[in-house]
Design an enzyme around this catalytic site. Structure first.
Site, PDB file in Angstrom:
ATOM      1  N   ASN A   7      49.516  47.158 -21.055  1.00 15.33           N
ATOM      2  CA  ASN A   7      48.853  46.874 -19.832  1.00 15.33           C
ATOM      3  C   ASN A   7      47.648  47.730 -20.792  1.00 15.33           C
ATOM      4  O   ASN A   7      47.664  48.664 -20.143  1.00 15.33           O
ATOM      5  CB  ASN A   7      48.794  46.513 -18.926  1.00 15.33           C
ATOM      6  CG  ASN A   7      47.289  46.232 -17.740  1.00 15.33           C
ATOM      7  OD1 ASN A   7      46.477  45.850 -18.746  1.00 15.33           O
ATOM      8  ND2 ASN A   7      47.499  46.181 -16.910  1.00 15.33           N
ATOM      9  N   ARG A  90      49.853  41.818 -21.133  1.00 20.94           N
ATOM     10  CA  ARG A  90      48.238  41.258 -20.573  1.00 20.94           C
ATOM     11  C   ARG A  90      46.802  41.675 -20.978  1.00 20.94           C
ATOM     12  O   ARG A  90      46.677  42.528 -22.050  1.00 20.94           O
ATOM     13  CB  ARG A  90      48.079  41.883 -19.811  1.00 20.94           C
ATOM     14  CG  ARG A  90      46.792  41.575 -18.823  1.00 20.94           C
ATOM     15  CD  ARG A  90      47.015  42.920 -17.579  1.00 20.94           C
ATOM     16  NE  ARG A  90      45.757  41.566 -16.697  1.00 20.94           N
ATOM     17  CZ  ARG A  90      45.220  42.148 -15.549  1.00 20.94           C
ATOM     18  NH1 ARG A  90      45.547  43.162 -15.674  1.00 20.94           N
ATOM     19  NH2 ARG A  90      44.545  41.372 -14.935  1.00 20.94           N
ATOM     20  N   HIS A 179      42.532  36.676 -13.655  1.00 21.91           N
ATOM     21  CA  HIS A 179      43.733  37.247 -12.718  1.00 21.91           C
ATOM     22  C   HIS A 179      44.460  35.931 -13.349  1.00 21.91           C
ATOM     23  O   HIS A 179      44.999  35.451 -11.992  1.00 21.91           O
ATOM     24  CB  HIS A 179      42.926  36.698 -11.139  1.00 21.91           C
ATOM     25  CG  HIS A 179      42.219  38.281 -11.389  1.00 21.91           C
ATOM     26  ND1 HIS A 179      41.262  38.194 -10.027  1.00 21.91           N
ATOM     27  CD2 HIS A 179      42.438  40.011 -11.625  1.00 21.91           C
ATOM     28  CE1 HIS A 179      40.733  39.586  -9.954  1.00 21.91           C
ATOM     29  NE2 HIS A 179      41.113  40.226 -10.925  1.00 21.91           N
ATOM     30  N   ARG A 240      31.751  45.367  -7.697  1.00 21.42           N
ATOM     31  CA  ARG A 240      30.159  44.962  -8.362  1.00 21.42           C
ATOM     32  C   ARG A 240      29.660  43.013  -6.827  1.00 21.42           C
ATOM     33  O   ARG A 240      30.393  43.199  -6.439  1.00 21.42           O
ATOM     34  CB  ARG A 240      31.309  43.243  -9.261  1.00 21.42           C
ATOM     35  CG  ARG A 240      32.136  43.949 -10.552  1.00 21.42           C
ATOM     36  CD  ARG A 240      33.072  43.054 -11.354  1.00 21.42           C
ATOM     37  NE  ARG A 240      33.583  43.820 -12.249  1.00 21.42           N
ATOM     38  CZ  ARG A 240      35.172  43.636 -12.462  1.00 21.42           C
ATOM     39  NH1 ARG A 240      35.591  43.140 -11.723  1.00 21.42           N
ATOM     40  NH2 ARG A 240      35.985  44.024 -13.002  1.00 21.42           N
ATOM     41  N   GLU A 385      51.863  40.798 -11.730  1.00 18.79           N
ATOM     42  CA  GLU A 385      51.717  40.488 -12.670  1.00 18.79           C
ATOM     43  C   GLU A 385      52.013  40.561 -14.086  1.00 18.79           C
ATOM     44  O   GLU A 385      52.553  39.151 -14.622  1.00 18.79           O
ATOM     45  CB  GLU A 385      50.156  40.823 -13.095  1.00 18.79           C
ATOM     46  CG  GLU A 385      49.464  40.409 -12.221  1.00 18.79           C
ATOM     47  CD  GLU A 385      47.508  40.778 -11.869  1.00 18.79           C
ATOM     48  OE1 GLU A 385      47.565  41.967 -11.680  1.00 18.79           O
ATOM     49  OE2 GLU A 385      46.844  40.424 -12.707  1.00 18.79           O
TER      50      GLU A 385
HETATM   51  P1  ADP Z   1      42.495  45.807  -9.564  1.00 21.46           P
HETATM   52  O1  ADP Z   1      44.225  45.346  -9.659  1.00 21.46           O
HETATM   53  O2  ADP Z   1      41.665  44.934  -9.413  1.00 21.46           O
HETATM   54  O3  ADP Z   1      42.315  46.956  -9.788  1.00 21.46           O
HETATM   55  P2  ADP Z   1      44.643  45.800  -6.503  1.00 21.46           P
HETATM   56  O4  ADP Z   1      44.599  45.054  -6.826  1.00 21.46           O
HETATM   57  O5  ADP Z   1      45.344  47.042  -6.625  1.00 21.46           O
HETATM   58  O6  ADP Z   1      43.063  46.751  -7.660  1.00 21.46           O
HETATM   59  O7  ADP Z   1      43.291  46.195  -5.482  1.00 21.46           O
HETATM   60  C1  ADP Z   1      42.938  47.380  -4.816  1.00 21.46           C
HETATM   61  C2  ADP Z   1      42.145  47.403  -3.535  1.00 21.46           C
HETATM   62  O8  ADP Z   1      44.052  47.043  -2.626  1.00 21.46           O
HETATM   63  C3  ADP Z   1      42.047  48.534  -3.195  1.00 21.46           C
HETATM   64  O9  ADP Z   1      40.346  48.795  -2.370  1.00 21.46           O
HETATM   65  C4  ADP Z   1      42.525  49.732  -2.226  1.00 21.46           C
HETATM   66  O10 ADP Z   1      41.549  50.051  -1.174  1.00 21.46           O
HETATM   67  C5  ADP Z   1      43.018  48.326  -1.340  1.00 21.46           C
HETATM   68  N1  ADP Z   1      44.650  48.329  -0.527  1.00 21.46           N
HETATM   69  C6  ADP Z   1      45.323  49.034  -1.426  1.00 21.46           C
HETATM   70  N2  ADP Z   1      46.563  48.957  -1.034  1.00 21.46           N
HETATM   71  C7  ADP Z   1      45.978  48.879   0.379  1.00 21.46           C
HETATM   72  C8  ADP Z   1      46.155  49.758   1.801  1.00 21.46           C
HETATM   73  N3  ADP Z   1      47.414  49.787   2.279  1.00 21.46           N
HETATM   74  N4  ADP Z   1      45.421  48.715   3.260  1.00 21.46           N
HETATM   75  C9  ADP Z   1      44.220  48.557   2.727  1.00 21.46           C
HETATM   76  N5  ADP Z   1      43.295  48.364   1.173  1.00 21.46           N
HETATM   77  C10 ADP Z   1      44.383  48.873   0.806  1.00 21.46           C
END
Ligand code: ADP
Length: 403
Positions: A7, A90, A179, A240, A385
């Protein structure tokens, strides 16, 4: 069969090496600060994390270091790179043409380069990652797995915008979504959980992470999704704004004196949860603020929950019913507070929320968060993913050798 999943971002390159006989990850890591000072590789295998500092001027050098590390006598997990049967990449945008994963050749590379206007942040690094692999390990087949592919089945009335058709014809302005790999992966699991064939049910999948989207799946095919031509449309996200009146842009340009690029950047990078709380885009911070009763965090969660509910409602209408709903990704899997806000207000669907179950799903596990007599079951499903990309890669490579 062993598959390396890559990725590639602009300055980072994440990887996972899968043994596809067991679908286990045998090593994973991230090359960071590619093209910048202080680049390094974080590699994890057999429960041990190693940091390797090395100048990585480009993606090819990062791939070379990753392959060296995977075959290292001490911290490696394979003896020879010949053990890697394929590399799955990806790719964020496949445009209108790439509706399925495919084996990389020069035409694919040229086509991906041509998509740079549609995915300015991703098209170049995604392509650099593929070219890097081709340079360093030309004997290994590369497969591209597109984030947009699963959404390619949307009907025209769902993917077109109400703008002059000329802009679709000339500039490919339309909804593409994102996604897709995750929506398909969790959709298939959801169908399994409710005991229905994926291609014979109506599902709404909510991928709520830093970037978020909701998808309506009818008989195994995406019929609508909330992200648009770019990831800006739809839900309120980390930074966003999501859906917004397009005239706001011109109005803000006039009021602030900023140009359109600056306002676009604000809508992408300084809005959403960050803009509302004026503190953080990270749900962990927001949940802490929420627990302390801080009003901006309460508002941010309410706004996000409200928009999720609106999308679920509109997709249930688009699907003419729904068999099951699921939450996935960083926020969807880990924020029971948000799920509660969404689900306690879906009475018209006959959703009966199970508060205890909602708050007791262990991290990384899947589980039902509605009661047994709920008309519509709602699940939390952990997405993967990388595994989905590895599976698609195996399919493409096997198809190639069967021909
Ligand atoms: P992306 O792949 O779009 O970067 P993710 O699916 O990894 O995003 O999600 C990131 C979000 O998930 C962040 O806002 C993070 O704070 C939240 N997150 C991850 N772990 C936790 C948790 N244990 N409790 C609450 N929120 C969480």
């Amino acid at each position: 069969m062993k598959v390396l999943v890559v990725n590639a971002g602009s300055s980072s390159l994440k990887y996972q090496l899968f043994d596809m006989d067991t679908e286990e990850v045998i090593a994973k890591g991230n090359a960071e600060r590619i093209g910048l000072d202080g680049s390094f590789l974080k590699h994890k295998a057999n429960g041990v994390e190693t940091i390797l500092k090395k100048e990585l001027p480009n993606h090819a050098e990062a791939i070379a270091l990753i392959l060296e590390t995977l075959t290292d006598a001490q911290i490696g997990v394979i003896k020879d790179i010949k053990e890697i049967d394929a590399i799955g990449h990806r790719v964020v945008h496949g445009g209108e043409h790439y509706t399925e994963p495919c084996l990389v050749n020069q035409k694919v590379i040229d086509d991906l380069r041509g998509l740079v206007d549609l995915a300015p942040l991703h098209a170049v690094p995604n392509t650099d990652g593929i070219i890097g692999c081709m340079q360093v390990a030309p004997q290994i087949p590369n497969v591209t797995v597109f984030d947009t592919a699963f959404h390619s089945t949307m009907p025209d009335y769902a993917y077109l915008y109400g703008v002059p058709m000329q802009y679709y014809r000339d500039y490919a302005v339309r909804r593409y979504g994102a996604h897709g790999t995750s929506h398909k992966f969790v959709g298939q699991k959801l169908a399994e959980y409710i005991g229905m064939p994926f291609d014979k049910c109506k599902l709404v999948t909510c991928h709520i992470g830093n970037g978020s989207s909701i998808t309506a799946i009818n008989n195994g095919k995406c019929i609508d999704t909330s992200m648009g031509m770019t990831p800006l449309e739809g839900l309120i996200m980390g930074t966003r704004c999501g859906d917004i009146d397009a005239n706001v842009i011109q109005y803000l340009c006039k009021k602030t004196g900023y140009d359109v690029n600056k306002i676009t950047q604000i809508l992408n990078k300084e809005s959403g949860l960050l803009g509302i709380t004026e503190k953080s885009s990270d749900m962990r911070d927001i949940c802490e603020m929420y627990a302390r009763g801080e009003k901006p965090a309460v508002l941010a969660l309410e706004m996000l929950a409200y928009r999720i509910r609106k999308y679920i409602g509109s997709y249930v209408a688009a699907l003419d019913g729904v068999d099951a709903i699921c939450f996935t990704a960083g926020i969807g899997e880990n924020t029971p507070e948000l799920r509660e806000m969404v689900l306690t207000n879906l009475n018209y669907l006959g959703v009966k929320f199970d508060k205890d179950a909602n708050y007791s799903i262990p991290r990384g596990d899947d589980g039902l968060i509605t009661t047994k007599d709920s008309a519509i079951p709602v699940y939390v499903i952990s997405t993967n993913e990388e595994l989905a990309i590895a599976r698609e890669t195996v399919d493409v490579v096997l198809r190639k050798f069967q021909k």
